[in-house]
Design a protein around this motif. Structure first.
Motif, PDB file in Angstrom:
ATOM      1  N   LYS A  98       0.823  -1.204   0.000  1.00 47.57           N
ATOM      2  CA  LYS A  98       0.000   0.000   0.000  1.00 47.57           C
ATOM      3  C   LYS A  98       0.861   1.260   0.000  1.00 47.57           C
ATOM      4  N   TYR A  99       1.886   1.276   0.845  1.00 49.90           N
ATOM      5  CA  TYR A  99       2.755   2.451   0.902  1.00 49.90           C
ATOM      6  C   TYR A  99       3.511   2.667  -0.415  1.00 49.90           C
ATOM      7  N   ARG A 100       3.939   1.570  -1.010  1.00 44.74           N
ATOM      8  CA  ARG A 100       4.612   1.684  -2.312  1.00 44.74           C
ATOM      9  C   ARG A 100       3.676   2.284  -3.351  1.00 44.74           C
ATOM     10  N   LYS A 101       2.453   1.777  -3.412  1.00 42.49           N
ATOM     11  CA  LYS A 101       1.483   2.300  -4.376  1.00 42.49           C
ATOM     12  C   LYS A 101       1.199   3.777  -4.111  1.00 42.49           C
ATOM     13  N   ARG A 102       1.009   4.105  -2.815  1.00 40.01           N
ATOM     14  CA  ARG A 102       0.731   5.500  -2.460  1.00 40.01           C
ATOM     15  C   ARG A 102       1.912   6.410  -2.841  1.00 40.01           C
ATOM     16  N   ILE A 103       3.119   5.961  -2.594  1.00 42.83           N
ATOM     17  CA  ILE A 103       4.310   6.754  -2.929  1.00 42.83           C
ATOM     18  C   ILE A 103       4.420   6.931  -4.439  1.00 42.83           C
ATOM     19  N   ILE A 104       4.171   5.837  -5.176  1.00 44.72           N
ATOM     20  CA  ILE A 104       4.245   5.913  -6.642  1.00 44.72           C
ATOM     21  C   ILE A 104       3.185   6.869  -7.178  1.00 44.72           C
ATOM     22  N   GLU A 105       1.949   6.769  -6.651  1.00 43.24           N
ATOM     23  CA  GLU A 105       0.885   7.666  -7.097  1.00 43.24           C
ATOM     24  C   GLU A 105       1.212   9.121  -6.757  1.00 43.24           C
ATOM     25  N   THR A 106       1.734   9.367  -5.570  1.00 41.42           N
ATOM     26  CA  THR A 106       2.105  10.731  -5.171  1.00 41.42           C
ATOM     27  C   THR A 106       3.207  11.277  -6.067  1.00 41.42           C
ATOM     28  N   ARG A 107       4.214  10.439  -6.316  1.00 43.30           N
ATOM     29  CA  ARG A 107       5.291  10.861  -7.218  1.00 43.30           C
ATOM     30  C   ARG A 107       4.748  11.197  -8.599  1.00 43.30           C
ATOM     31  N   ASN A 108       3.891  10.314  -9.120  1.00 44.53           N
ATOM     32  CA  ASN A 108       3.308  10.561 -10.439  1.00 44.53           C
ATOM     33  C   ASN A 108       2.506  11.853 -10.468  1.00 44.53           C
ATOM     34  N   ARG A 109       1.692  12.062  -9.395  1.00 49.30           N
ATOM     35  CA  ARG A 109       0.922  13.302  -9.339  1.00 49.30           C
ATOM     36  C   ARG A 109       1.831  14.529  -9.297  1.00 49.30           C
ATOM     37  N   CYS A 110       2.868  14.460  -8.487  1.00 48.44           N
ATOM     38  CA  CYS A 110       3.797  15.600  -8.378  1.00 48.44           C
ATOM     39  C   CYS A 110       4.524  15.852  -9.703  1.00 48.44           C
ATOM     40  N   THR A 111       5.007  14.787 -10.326  1.00 44.47           N
ATOM     41  CA  THR A 111       5.713  14.986 -11.598  1.00 44.47           C
ATOM     42  C   THR A 111       4.768  15.463 -12.686  1.00 44.47           C
ATOM     43  N   ASP A 112       3.507  14.931 -12.683  1.00 45.39           N
ATOM     44  CA  ASP A 112       2.530  15.415 -13.665  1.00 45.39           C
ATOM     45  C   ASP A 112       2.206  16.883 -13.439  1.00 45.39           C
ATOM     46  N   ALA A 113       2.045  17.259 -12.160  1.00 43.57           N
ATOM     47  CA  ALA A 113       1.759  18.666 -11.849  1.00 43.57           C
ATOM     48  C   ALA A 113       2.939  19.550 -12.271  1.00 43.57           C
ATOM     49  N   ASN A 114       4.150  19.082 -11.964  1.00 41.23           N
ATOM     50  CA  ASN A 114       5.336  19.842 -12.381  1.00 41.23           C
ATOM     51  C   ASN A 114       5.419  19.945 -13.893  1.00 41.23           C
ATOM     52  N   ARG A 115       5.087  18.839 -14.553  1.00 40.52           N
ATOM     53  CA  ARG A 115       5.100  18.854 -16.015  1.00 40.52           C
ATOM     54  C   ARG A 115       4.099  19.852 -16.563  1.00 40.52           C
ATOM     55  N   GLU A 116       2.906  19.863 -15.987  1.00 38.61           N
ATOM     56  CA  GLU A 116       1.873  20.809 -16.435  1.00 38.61           C
ATOM     57  C   GLU A 116       2.319  22.242 -16.218  1.00 38.61           C
ATOM     58  N   ILE A 117       2.910  22.506 -15.050  1.00 34.16           N
ATOM     59  CA  ILE A 117       3.404  23.861 -14.775  1.00 34.16           C
ATOM     60  C   ILE A 117       4.502  24.232 -15.768  1.00 34.16           C
ATOM     61  N   GLN A 118       5.436  23.307 -15.960  1.00 35.49           N
ATOM     62  CA  GLN A 118       6.524  23.571 -16.897  1.00 35.49           C
ATOM     63  C   GLN A 118       5.997  23.754 -18.320  1.00 35.49           C
ATOM     64  N   LEU A 119       5.042  22.915 -18.710  1.00 35.85           N
ATOM     65  CA  LEU A 119       4.481  23.042 -20.056  1.00 35.85           C
ATOM     66  C   LEU A 119       3.738  24.357 -20.231  1.00 35.85           C
ATOM     67  N   SER A 120       2.980  24.778 -19.208  1.00 40.38           N
ATOM     68  CA  SER A 120       2.270  26.048 -19.324  1.00 40.38           C
ATOM     69  C   SER A 120       3.256  27.212 -19.394  1.00 40.38           C
ATOM     70  N   GLU A 121       4.330  27.161 -18.583  1.00 34.23           N
ATOM     71  CA  GLU A 121       5.353  28.208 -18.650  1.00 34.23           C
ATOM     72  C   GLU A 121       6.041  28.197 -20.015  1.00 34.23           C
TER      73      GLU A 121
END
Length: 197
Positions: free
Chosen positions: A42-65
């Protein structure tokens, strides 16, 4: 053969951990490792999902910039292209004017001399014609010099000067007015030809 020394066991850290795990399994039964593995998964899945969300959010911010930067650059580029087009049009119109002026000068230079036409091309500017004004020659370009010859004699003198120079050098003669005396002189920068007309 009884030895009083105690036996020394050489156990590694891995062996100790393995022994501890075996002891815990015997104490807790088989449910403990399953729970631990479930929590780990469960912790592995949660960490992977959090990482994916953070990288996707960063990607979106970077792409918008990046999109904003690209939009700014493209708008500046369009302005630059428009400016370059204006400059190119101005340069082309200048070049066309120069060609037209050059053609006009060539026509004037190589025009067949008429019996009635007694115009002499100004030797300094080589664009306008000279006018005789009370013993002095005047051009619209602003030069003025005094000479005792008539218009026809001045034309013959200029042609003789040019012909004698062309026998020795391929460069064009430069005519100028000496300010102190107001007389017409010619010179060549490449062969050091210098003469008074």
């Amino acid at each position: 053969m009884n030895s009083t020394q105690s036996t020394v066991y050489h156990t590694s850290v891995e062996q100790k951990r393995h022994a501890q795990d075996v002891a815990k399994r015997q104490r807790m039964g088989k449910q403990m490792p399953r729970l631990r593995e479930m929590l780990r998964d469960k912790y592995r899945k949660r960490i992977i999902e959090t990482r994916n969300r953070c990288t996707d959010a960063n990607r979106e911010i970077q792409l918008s910039e990046l999109r904003e930067i690209l939009r700014l650059e493209l708008s500046e580029l369009e302005k630059d292209v428009e400016l370059e087009e204006l400059i190119l049009q101005e340069l082309l119109s200048d070049v066309n004017e120069w060609y037209a002026l050059g053609e006009k000068n060539l026509e004037t230079l190589y025009a067949e001399p008429d019996e009635q036409q007694k115009d002499v091309l100004c030797p300094v500017c080589q664009i306008k014609n000279l006018r005789d004004h009370k013993g002095a020659f005047i051009c619209e370009c602003g030069i003025r010099f005094e000479h005792s010859a008539s218009m026809e004699q001045l034309q013959v003198l200029l042609q003789q000067q040019i012909a004698s120079h062309e026998l020795q050098c391929t460069q064009a003669l430069r005519f100028f007015i000496e300010p102190a005396s107001g007389h017409l002189y010619d010179m060549c920068g490449s062969c050091d030809y210098f003469s008074s007309v």
